[in-house]
Design a protein around this motif. Structure first.
Motif, mmCIF file in Angstrom:
data_model
loop_
_atom_site.group_PDB
_atom_site.id
_atom_site.type_symbol
_atom_site.label_atom_id
_atom_site.label_comp_id
_atom_site.label_asym_id
_atom_site.label_seq_id
_atom_site.Cartn_x
_atom_site.Cartn_y
_atom_site.Cartn_z
ATOM 1 N N SER A 12 46.690 61.424 77.701
ATOM 2 C CA SER A 12 47.655 61.785 76.982
ATOM 3 C C SER A 12 46.917 62.886 76.011
ATOM 4 O O SER A 12 46.001 62.319 75.520
ATOM 5 C CB SER A 12 48.561 60.803 76.269
ATOM 6 N N GLN A 35 48.717 64.634 82.932
ATOM 7 C CA GLN A 35 48.395 63.210 82.144
ATOM 8 C C GLN A 35 48.961 62.083 82.656
ATOM 9 O O GLN A 35 49.679 62.009 83.605
ATOM 10 C CB GLN A 35 49.280 63.324 80.709
ATOM 11 N N ARG A 39 53.427 59.916 77.215
ATOM 12 C CA ARG A 39 54.461 58.917 76.471
ATOM 13 C C ARG A 39 55.329 59.773 75.508
ATOM 14 O O ARG A 39 55.084 60.978 75.055
ATOM 15 C CB ARG A 39 53.682 58.163 75.560
ATOM 16 N N ARG A 41 59.111 58.885 72.831
ATOM 17 C CA ARG A 41 59.179 58.007 71.538
ATOM 18 C C ARG A 41 59.134 56.677 72.141
ATOM 19 O O ARG A 41 59.663 56.268 73.058
ATOM 20 C CB ARG A 41 60.351 58.731 70.932
ATOM 21 N N ARG A 44 57.911 55.229 75.482
ATOM 22 C CA ARG A 44 58.433 55.204 76.742
ATOM 23 C C ARG A 44 57.659 56.315 77.504
ATOM 24 O O ARG A 44 56.971 57.109 76.934
ATOM 25 C CB ARG A 44 60.091 56.181 76.642
ATOM 26 N N LYS A 104 67.409 67.860 80.313
ATOM 27 C CA LYS A 104 66.304 68.003 79.568
ATOM 28 C C LYS A 104 64.911 68.748 80.281
ATOM 29 O O LYS A 104 64.564 68.536 81.169
ATOM 30 C CB LYS A 104 65.545 66.498 79.258
ATOM 31 N N ASN A 127 58.764 71.086 80.853
ATOM 32 C CA ASN A 127 58.735 71.202 82.428
ATOM 33 C C ASN A 127 58.816 72.696 82.839
ATOM 34 O O ASN A 127 59.896 73.427 82.355
ATOM 35 C CB ASN A 127 59.860 70.701 83.094
HETATM 36 C C1 BT5 Z 1 60.254 62.522 74.064
HETATM 37 O O1 BT5 Z 1 60.452 61.422 74.037
HETATM 38 O O2 BT5 Z 1 60.978 63.466 74.669
HETATM 39 C C2 BT5 Z 1 58.866 63.165 73.643
HETATM 40 C C3 BT5 Z 1 57.857 63.639 75.000
HETATM 41 C C4 BT5 Z 1 56.636 64.216 74.580
HETATM 42 C C5 BT5 Z 1 55.654 64.399 75.611
HETATM 43 C C6 BT5 Z 1 54.405 65.127 75.256
HETATM 44 S S1 BT5 Z 1 53.420 65.934 76.501
HETATM 45 C C7 BT5 Z 1 52.232 66.307 75.559
HETATM 46 C C8 BT5 Z 1 52.054 65.145 74.701
HETATM 47 N N1 BT5 Z 1 51.415 63.776 75.369
HETATM 48 C C9 BT5 Z 1 52.204 62.921 75.518
HETATM 49 O O3 BT5 Z 1 51.605 61.843 75.833
HETATM 50 N N2 BT5 Z 1 53.459 63.029 74.848
HETATM 51 C C10 BT5 Z 1 53.330 64.441 74.417
HETATM 52 P P1 BT5 Z 1 61.720 60.846 74.393
HETATM 53 O O4 BT5 Z 1 62.900 61.369 73.371
HETATM 54 O O5 BT5 Z 1 61.617 59.250 73.852
HETATM 55 O O6 BT5 Z 1 62.334 60.868 76.038
HETATM 56 C C11 BT5 Z 1 61.663 60.027 76.876
HETATM 57 C C12 BT5 Z 1 62.495 60.022 78.046
HETATM 58 O O7 BT5 Z 1 62.611 61.216 78.519
HETATM 59 C C13 BT5 Z 1 61.949 59.157 79.041
HETATM 60 O O8 BT5 Z 1 62.507 57.723 78.857
HETATM 61 C C14 BT5 Z 1 62.919 59.554 80.543
HETATM 62 O O9 BT5 Z 1 64.048 59.303 80.342
HETATM 63 C C15 BT5 Z 1 62.685 61.130 79.883
HETATM 64 N N3 BT5 Z 1 61.714 61.936 80.750
HETATM 65 C C16 BT5 Z 1 60.343 61.322 80.860
HETATM 66 N N4 BT5 Z 1 59.779 62.317 81.552
HETATM 67 C C17 BT5 Z 1 60.379 63.465 81.484
HETATM 68 C C18 BT5 Z 1 60.163 64.670 81.845
HETATM 69 N N5 BT5 Z 1 59.036 65.217 82.400
HETATM 70 N N6 BT5 Z 1 61.221 65.771 81.804
HETATM 71 C C19 BT5 Z 1 62.452 65.294 81.138
HETATM 72 N N7 BT5 Z 1 62.556 64.095 81.038
HETATM 73 C C20 BT5 Z 1 61.540 63.075 81.021
#
Ligand code: BT5
Length: 239
Positions: A12, A35, A39, A41, A44, A104, A127
Motif C-alpha cells: 500500500s 497495490q 486499503r 477506511r 476495508r 465511485k 480508477n
Molecule cells: C476509501 O475507503 O474510499 C479510501 C480508499 C483509499 C485508497 C487509496 S489508494 C492509495 C492509498 N493506498 C491505500 O492503501 N489506500 C489509499 P472507504 O470509504 O472505506 O471505501 C472502501 C470501499 O470502497 C470498499 O469496501 C469497497 O466497497 C469499495 N471499493 C474498493 N475498491 C474500490 C475501487 N477500486 N473503486 C471503487 N470502489 C472500491
C-alpha cells in the motif's frame, strides 16, 4: 520541494509513506502501479490492480488538528483535475468519495502518524483505465475509461492532482483559512440538501443532510426534526 517515489508494486502506498515518515522523510509523493493490500477506511479492502492512480502524499503540517480538511481538499483536487483533463463532471459524496452518477471513481484515506514528529498521509485512489472490476464492486465502481471510453495518462492526472492539492495545502490549510476549503468543497459536494441514510457503527440513521460543521462532520436533520452531527460513517444517497 516534494520528492516523488514511484514503485511498480507495493502493499500500500500508505504503508510506504509511513515507513518513509519513520525515517524522517516528509513532503513526499508515493505512487505505485499496483497495490497488493490497498486499503480503505476501517481497514476495508481497496481494489488496486494496475490501471488506476494509487498515490499517497506525505506531509508534516504544523497543525494536525484539522486534517479532515485535507480529505476535503484532496477530493476537490480530484474533481478539478478530472474536469480539466477529461471534461467529465464529477461530484463529492461526504466525506471521502468522488463519484460519477452515483458510482465511485475515487476514495480518499487520510491517516496520522504520531511520534516525536507528527505526519499526515493523504491517500488517493482513483480508477482511471480499468475496463472492469471484481464482482464485489462491479455495481458500485466506475473508471474514467468506462465513462468516456478513452485511455488517460495516469501520470498527467497524478501531476495535476498533486499541484492542485499542494496549492490548497500551502495557501489555505497552512494559513488556517479552512473556510476557503469548505467553500470550494461545497461547490462540488452533492450530498448537502439530500435525503440520506447514514450507516454508522450503531445502526442506520435517516434524515436530510443540512451541511457540515467546523470539524467537517455532517449535520443531519433527523425525521423528528433534531439535528445531529455525524463524524464518520457511510452514507447512501439516491441519485
Ligand atoms: C476509501 O475507503 O474510499 C479510501 C480508499 C483509499 C485508497 C487509496 S489508494 C492509495 C492509498 N493506498 C491505500 O492503501 N489506500 C489509499 P472507504 O470509504 O472505506 O471505501 C472502501 C470501499 O470502497 C470498499 O469496501 C469497497 O466497497 C469499495 N471499493 C474498493 N475498491 C474500490 C475501487 N477500486 N473503486 C471503487 N470502489 C472500491
Amino acid at each position: 520541494m516534494y520528492k516523488i517515489y514511484h514503485f511498480k508494486s507495493l502493499t500500500s502506498t500508505q504503508d510506504k509513506a509511513r515507513e518513509l515518515a519513520k525515517k524522517g522523510v516528509d513532503n513526499a509523493i508515493i505512487l505505485a502501479d499496483m497495490q497488493t493490500k490497498g486499503r480503505g477506511r476501517f481497514q476495508r479492502k481497496w481494489h488496486s490492480d494496475k490501471d488506476g492512480l494509487w498515490m499517497s502524499i506525505l506531509l508534516k503540517p504544523k497543525n494536525i488538528q484539522n486534517i479532515q480538511y485535507l480529505t476535503f481538499a484532496a477530493a476537490v483536487s480530484v474533481v478539478k483535475s478530472i474536469k480539466k483533463i477529461t471534461k467529465i463532471n464529477t461530484n463529492i459524496k461526504w466525506p471521502n468519495d468522488v463519484h460519477h452518477k452515483g458510482k465511485k471513481l475515487c476514495g480518499i484515506l487520510t491517516e496520522n502518524v504520531f511520534g516525536k514528529e507528527n505526519y499526515v498521509i493523504v491517500g488517493i485512489g482513483l480508477n482511471v483505465n480499468q475496463n472492469k472490476f471484481p464482482s464485489d464492486i462491479r455495481n458500485i465502481a466506475t473508471s474514467i475509461k468506462i465513462i468516456n471510453n478513452k485511455k488517460i495518462s495516469i501520470k498527467d492526472l497524478a501531476n495535476n492532482i498533486t499541484d492542485e492539492f499542494l496549492k490548497t495545502y500551502e495557501n489555505h490549510y497552512n494559513k488556517n483559512q479552512l473556510n476557503n476549503i469548505t467553500k470550494e468543497w461545497k461547490k462540488y459536494c452533492d450530498t448537502i440538501g439530500k435525503k440520506i441514510s447514514v450507516v454508522t457503527k450503531n445502526g442506520i440513521l435517516r434524515g436530510k443532510a443540512m451541511g457540515v460543521d467546523e470539524n467537517c462532520s455532517l449535520l443531519l436533520k433527523l425525521d423528528n426534526g433534531k439535528i445531529i452531527k455525524v463524524i464518520e460513517g457511510d452514507i447512501k444517497v439516491r441519485y
